[in-house]
Design a protein around this motif. Structure first.
Motif, short mmCIF file in Angstrom:
data_model
loop_
_atom_site.label_atom_id
_atom_site.label_comp_id
_atom_site.label_asym_id
_atom_site.label_seq_id
_atom_site.Cartn_x
_atom_site.Cartn_y
_atom_site.Cartn_z
N LEU A 61 10.19 -13.78 1.63
CA LEU A 61 10.48 -12.38 1.34
C LEU A 61 10.26 -12.06 -0.13
CD1 LEU A 61 13.74 -11.93 3.46
CD2 LEU A 61 11.42 -11.18 4.05
N ASP A 62 10.29 -13.08 -0.98
CA ASP A 62 10.06 -12.85 -2.41
C ASP A 62 8.63 -12.46 -2.71
OD1 ASP A 62 12.68 -13.50 -2.97
OD2 ASP A 62 12.26 -15.61 -3.33
N LEU A 63 7.74 -12.57 -1.73
CA LEU A 63 6.34 -12.22 -1.94
C LEU A 63 6.03 -10.78 -1.56
CD1 LEU A 63 4.64 -15.41 -0.41
CD2 LEU A 63 5.27 -15.00 -2.79
N ILE A 64 7.03 -10.05 -1.09
CA ILE A 64 6.76 -8.70 -0.58
C ILE A 64 6.34 -7.76 -1.69
CG2 ILE A 64 7.83 -6.67 0.43
CD1 ILE A 64 9.38 -8.44 2.27
N LEU A 65 7.11 -7.72 -2.76
CA LEU A 65 6.80 -6.78 -3.83
C LEU A 65 5.68 -7.32 -4.71
CD1 LEU A 65 10.31 -5.46 -4.89
CD2 LEU A 65 8.71 -4.57 -3.19
N PRO A 66 4.90 -6.42 -5.31
CA PRO A 66 3.79 -6.87 -6.16
C PRO A 66 4.29 -7.51 -7.44
CG PRO A 66 4.07 -4.51 -6.32
CD PRO A 66 4.99 -4.96 -5.23
N ILE A 67 3.43 -8.28 -8.08
CA ILE A 67 3.79 -8.94 -9.33
C ILE A 67 4.01 -7.93 -10.43
CG2 ILE A 67 2.95 -10.51 -11.10
CD1 ILE A 67 1.48 -12.02 -8.95
N SER A 68 3.16 -6.91 -10.51
CA SER A 68 3.27 -5.93 -11.58
C SER A 68 3.95 -4.67 -11.05
CB SER A 68 1.88 -5.56 -12.11
OG SER A 68 1.08 -5.07 -11.05
N GLY A 69 4.66 -3.99 -11.95
CA GLY A 69 5.34 -2.76 -11.55
C GLY A 69 6.70 -2.69 -12.20
N ALA A 70 7.28 -1.54 -12.18
CA ALA A 70 8.58 -1.33 -12.78
C ALA A 70 9.63 -1.22 -11.70
CB ALA A 70 8.58 -0.05 -13.63
N PRO A 71 10.69 -2.03 -11.75
CA PRO A 71 11.72 -1.97 -10.73
C PRO A 71 12.35 -0.59 -10.59
CG PRO A 71 11.97 -3.95 -12.05
CD PRO A 71 10.92 -3.12 -12.71
N SER A 72 12.47 0.16 -11.70
CA SER A 72 13.07 1.48 -11.63
C SER A 72 12.23 2.42 -10.78
CB SER A 72 13.23 2.06 -13.04
OG SER A 72 11.96 2.14 -13.68
N SER A 128 13.00 3.78 -5.80
CA SER A 128 12.97 5.01 -5.02
C SER A 128 12.24 4.84 -3.69
CB SER A 128 12.28 6.13 -5.83
OG SER A 128 10.95 5.74 -6.18
N PHE A 129 11.54 3.73 -3.53
CA PHE A 129 10.83 3.47 -2.29
C PHE A 129 11.83 3.01 -1.24
CE2 PHE A 129 8.49 0.41 0.45
CZ PHE A 129 7.62 1.31 1.03
N GLY A 130 11.85 3.70 -0.08
CA GLY A 130 12.84 3.42 0.95
C GLY A 130 12.52 2.17 1.74
N LEU A 131 12.99 1.02 1.30
CA LEU A 131 12.73 -0.25 1.96
C LEU A 131 14.05 -0.93 2.30
CD1 LEU A 131 10.91 -2.60 2.90
CD2 LEU A 131 10.93 -3.43 0.53
N ASP A 137 0.83 -1.20 0.00
CA ASP A 137 0.00 0.00 0.00
C ASP A 137 0.87 1.26 0.00
OD1 ASP A 137 -2.92 0.72 0.20
OD2 ASP A 137 -2.16 1.90 1.88
N LEU A 138 1.98 1.23 0.72
CA LEU A 138 2.89 2.38 0.72
C LEU A 138 3.55 2.55 -0.65
CD1 LEU A 138 4.61 1.98 4.22
CD2 LEU A 138 2.88 3.66 3.55
N ILE A 139 3.85 1.43 -1.31
CA ILE A 139 4.40 1.51 -2.67
C ILE A 139 3.43 2.23 -3.59
CG2 ILE A 139 5.02 0.14 -4.70
CD1 ILE A 139 6.25 -1.91 -2.83
N HIS A 140 2.16 1.87 -3.49
CA HIS A 140 1.15 2.53 -4.33
C HIS A 140 1.07 4.02 -4.04
CE1 HIS A 140 -3.02 4.01 -5.05
NE2 HIS A 140 -2.83 3.39 -6.20
N LYS A 141 1.09 4.39 -2.76
CA LYS A 141 1.03 5.81 -2.41
C LYS A 141 2.26 6.54 -2.92
CE LYS A 141 -1.96 5.70 1.69
NZ LYS A 141 -2.57 4.41 1.42
N GLY A 142 3.42 5.87 -2.88
CA GLY A 142 4.63 6.50 -3.37
C GLY A 142 4.63 6.69 -4.87
N LEU A 143 3.97 5.79 -5.61
CA LEU A 143 3.94 5.89 -7.07
C LEU A 143 2.87 6.85 -7.57
CD1 LEU A 143 4.39 2.11 -8.04
CD2 LEU A 143 6.11 3.92 -8.06
N THR A 144 1.81 7.03 -6.80
CA THR A 144 0.69 7.84 -7.28
C THR A 144 0.61 9.21 -6.62
OG1 THR A 144 -0.78 6.81 -5.64
CG2 THR A 144 -0.68 5.81 -7.82
#
Length: 473
Positions: free
Chosen positions: A244-255, A259-262, A213-220
């Motif tokens: 830990l491989d399940l943390i990031l969403p399936i769709s999205g651009a790594p670039s 920028s998300f501070g994780l 959810d924080l990733i989405h807020k950071g992108l939008t």
């Protein structure tokens, strides 16, 4: 022979209600509730007998004190029952070598929920009676058409699920029923400058939804006030690190996500050095769609509060009208308030019957209306997009396959620090942070939660704000 007093109330009703209440109370002790949960769960269905005999004993006049809460409870329980009768569309499962699976379901885009929400799940092929709660790991904003949960094989039910999906010839179709989602009305994690998440074992699952959810807020969002995230996770073996491989969403651009501070600090407590074994890949199992299954959708549609208000007001109004007509034109001409023909117990039975009937009528009407509306909207979306999992499964699955194979592992490799043979020094991690406001979230064993709580309440750091996420039943 039942003994009746002058008001027509049976003393036996009070005794039966008391017995049912004592049985409910006896099974709430932690030793019974946690070690014999099914005994606790099924015994608590005796609340039906408890309420029934209680109303018979005291009469409908005195029982009206609890009528508002009882009325709302019946509406909620009946709507949950209607939702649980429908099967949902299972998309795919990601099987991890650490005895963990991620189940993914197709959901309508109008379904919105907050991080740390849960669903109740039933898989008839394992048990037709058992319903188990699981934390939703997907974000309703980031994953607009998919809902996912992570299940670790730790109990008898989950230990039956994992072999079904991890065998060389896994099941081709998985029938699932879902109740929910249920969760907090709001979660304001943006008020902190930093979030420190402490998890143990499968306690990482609620943090997956928060991070997404924080990733989405950071992108939008144009705001730069997205807090940085420090995830401290403890695992027993190195195989568990695959979760830990399940943390990031399936769709999205790594670039974009870079920028998300994780930052992730992973601790393997029972191994002193990395095991010289080839890392097993995540296995993806696709399910064949069942035409009768529907996407996960809000039971009363997008305007659920309006529909719920309509059900409550209309059903209660109809109940008052029906019971008024019955009393004025049928009961009173025969009985004349003498309670000789229609005793207080018989009148209480009529009241309970009318309450149940009007709730069934109004609840069913609202449920069917919204179900038909959701089906029409889903069909329209399929015709417009043409590439949904139901309309064109092969193309959608192949695209997702490529993302599943490469994306999460590549994006996380630079953010994880793995420590072997030690436990995290939580006091050092928390006290060395100098941000003005730090939200400390913990989910894991009881000992871990108490340790973090003691550190935050010690008074040595005023910037720590503790919050426990516990799923003990």
């Amino acid at each position: 022979m039942l003994k009746w007093d002058k008001t027509g109330i049976s003393n036996v009703d009070g005794e039966l209600s008391l017995v049912a209440g004592l049985v409910l109370w006896a099974t709430t002790f932690p030793r019974i509730r946690r070690k014999m949960f099914e005994v606790f769960f099924y015994t608590h269905h005796l609340y039906i007998l408890f309420v029934f005999f209680f109303v018979l004993h005291v009469g409908i006049s005195y029982a009206s004190i609890m009528l508002p809460g009882f009325f709302l409870f019946i509406i909620d329980r009946y709507l949950r029952f209607l939702q649980s009768r429908s099967g949902v569309r299972s998309l795919f499962a990601r099987v991890l070598p650490c005895q963990t699976v991620e189940l993914n379901f197709f959901k309508c885009k109008g379904l919105s929920y907050n991080p740390t929400s849960i669903i109740f799940m039933n898989i008839p092929s394992i048990s037709k009676l058992q319903w188990h709660p699981f934390t939703i790991t997907s974000s309703s904003n980031l994953d607009s058409d998919k809902l996912s949960v992570v299940i670790k094989a730790e109990g008898s039910w989950s230990n039956k699920l994992y072999p079904l999906l991890s065998s060389p010839s896994p099941v081709e179709r998985l029938d699932v029923s879902i109740e929910g989602p249920y969760g907090p009305a709001s979660t304001d994690f943006l008020r902190h400058d930093m979030l420190v998440m402490v998890s143990g074992g499968s306690g990482i699952t609620p943090f997956i939804s928060i991070i997404r959810d924080l990733i989405h807020k950071g992108l939008t969002s144009k705001s730069k006030n997205i807090p940085q995230v420090l995830l401290i996770s403890s695992f027993k073996t190195s195989t568990d690190l695959t979760i830990l491989d399940l943390i990031l969403p399936i769709s999205g651009a790594p670039s974009q996500l870079s920028s998300f501070g994780l930052q992730i600090e992973a601790y393997v407590t029972r191994e002193k050095h990395p095991m010289n074994q080839e890392k097993k890949k995540i296995q993806t199992v696709w399910f064949k769609p069942n035409p009768s299954d529907a996407p996960v959708a809000p039971i009363l549609g997008q305007n659920s509060w309006l529909w719920l208000g309509a059900i409550i007001s209309s059903s209660f109004s109809i109940y008052l009208i029906f019971i008024g007509i019955l009393t004025r034109y049928y009961i009173y001409p025969i009985d004349h308030n003498t309670n000789k023909v229609f005793s207080l117990s018989s009148r209480a039975v009529l009241h309970m019957l009318f309450i149940c009937v009007v709730i069934v009528i109004t609840g069913t009407a609202a449920f069917v209306w919204n179900k038909n509306t959701n089906e029409r909207e889903t069909t329209q979306i399929q015709n417009i997009e043409g590439t949904t999992p139901m309309a064109s499964p092969n193309s959608w699955y192949s695209n997702a396959d490529r993302e599943l194979e490469s994306f999460p592992q590549q994006s996380l490799s630079q953010t994880i620090n793995v420590h072997f043979g030690e436990r995290p020094d939580l006091q050092r991690f928390l006290f060395e942070r100098k941000e003005s406001s730090i939200g400390v979230l913990v989910c894991g064993p009881k000992k871990m939660r108490h340790e973090v709580a003691n550190i935050c309440s010690s008074g040595l750091a005023a910037n720590l704000h503790f919050e426990s996420i516990s799923f003990s039943w």
